[in-house]
Scaffold this motif. Structure first.
Motif, PDB file in Angstrom:
ATOM      1  N   UNK A 196       0.688  -0.980   0.006  1.00 39.49           N
ATOM      2  CA  UNK A 196       0.034  -0.316   0.698  1.00 39.49           C
ATOM      3  C   UNK A 196       0.909   1.058  -0.064  1.00 39.49           C
ATOM      4  N   UNK A 197       1.791   1.594   0.629  1.00 33.23           N
ATOM      5  CA  UNK A 197       3.046   2.092   0.377  1.00 33.23           C
ATOM      6  C   UNK A 197       3.345   2.505  -0.898  1.00 33.23           C
ATOM      7  N   UNK A 204      -2.090   7.127   2.214  1.00 33.84           N
ATOM      8  CA  UNK A 204      -2.805   8.135   3.517  1.00 33.84           C
ATOM      9  C   UNK A 204      -4.083   8.398   3.712  1.00 33.84           C
ATOM     10  N   UNK A 205      -5.487   7.755   2.782  1.00 34.30           N
ATOM     11  CA  UNK A 205      -5.955   7.454   3.320  1.00 34.30           C
ATOM     12  C   UNK A 205      -6.400   6.846   4.447  1.00 34.30           C
ATOM     13  N   UNK A 206      -6.006   5.800   4.396  1.00 38.95           N
ATOM     14  CA  UNK A 206      -5.792   4.735   5.183  1.00 38.95           C
ATOM     15  C   UNK A 206      -4.743   5.765   6.520  1.00 38.95           C
ATOM     16  N   UNK A 214      -2.582   8.709  11.304  1.00 35.59           N
ATOM     17  CA  UNK A 214      -1.287   7.989  11.311  1.00 35.59           C
ATOM     18  C   UNK A 214      -1.538   6.497  11.787  1.00 35.59           C
ATOM     19  N   UNK A 215      -0.826   5.333  10.927  1.00 30.42           N
ATOM     20  CA  UNK A 215      -0.771   3.531  10.467  1.00 30.42           C
ATOM     21  C   UNK A 215      -0.128   3.499  11.515  1.00 30.42           C
TER      22      UNK A 215
END
Length: 258
Positions: A196-197, A204-206, A214-215
């Protein structure tokens, strides 16, 4: 009450990510950790790193989808240590694609690892704990057990199924002193989510779906594993602990002008 001194843990999937962080956390709180992984070299690296910090661990090559191998691993731990107090199943895979595009082989592969592998550990470790008079079984569910998005249907089904396996086991083994619980992470920066990175907008949506913007990090999940493994959770069984940065508590990705 969070100490695990004198306890023996089998943690499968300890070669990287959440499993690796959880192995370190269990050991730091006093458990002797058998770090198992399909990648035996990775399991040994984790175990060696734990030992170098002054705690107790050993590495083990283990294919969680091989029921016989899992049973042998549990039997070996009982022979060597005389007990098994904590069993943790962390491996998962995902084939991210629309359900209508799934092949039967892909469907079977995701179920075989995520559900079949977890079943193997829960059954073998659960039997040992029931005969030994108690223990704590922990497996990883996900926010996807509750909420889903396109491309996640099969993965989500396995994570909901994992939760129900644990609930059923909790009801069956509670009278023999065995607890069974799930940890449900949100989006965590691990090898599983690394692709996903490559899509900054997606990444960024996550991040923004978390109330912290943030993650999560693997070590932020490890505390939940220690808690469920310890006497601090002595009256906790058949439940799921969400460690998702508020993901499942928020409604949408838009903050109204209040």
């Amino acid at each position: 009450m969070f100490r695990l001194d004198g306890k023996v843990a089998l943690l499968v999937g300890g070669g990287s990510g959440i499993g690796e962080a959880s192995a370190h956390a269990l050991a730091a709180n006093g458990a002797h950790v058998v770090v198992a992984d399909l990648n035996g070299e990775a399991a040994s690296r984790t175990a060696d790193a734990i030992v170098q910090t002054g705690y107790a661990a050993e590495g083990l090559t283990l294919d969680l989808t091989d029921a016989g191998a899992v049973e042998d691993a549990v039997a070996g731990i009982l022979r060597q240590h005389g007990r098994l107090d904590i069993g943790v199943s962390s491996p998962s895979i995902n084939v991210r694609k629309p359900l209508l595009d799934y092949t039967p082989e892909e469907f079977e592969r995701v179920l075989r690892v995520n559900m079949g592998g977890t079943f193997n550990l829960l059954q073998s470790a659960g039997r040992a704990m029931a005969e030994g008079g108690g223990g704590s079984l922990i497996a990883f569910s996900s926010i996807r057990s509750q909420v889903v998005e396109p491309g996640q249907s099969v993965y989500a089904a396995t994570k909901a199924g994992t939760l129900q396996l644990l609930r059923g086991l909790a009801s069956e083994l509670g009278g023999r002193g065995v607890r069974a619980n799930a940890v449900a992470p949100g989006v965590i920066d691990t090898p599983l989510t690394a692709p996903i990175k490559n899509n900054p907008q997606w990444y960024e949506a996550y991040a923004q779906k978390s109330v912290f913007g943030r993650w999560g990090r693997p070590e932020e999940i490890a505390g939940a594993v220690v808690y469920l493994a310890s006497d601090a959770a002595s009256f906790v069984t058949g439940t799921v602990l969400f460690v998702d940065g508020g993901w499942t508590s928020m409604d949408g990705r838009f903050t109204p002008p209040l």
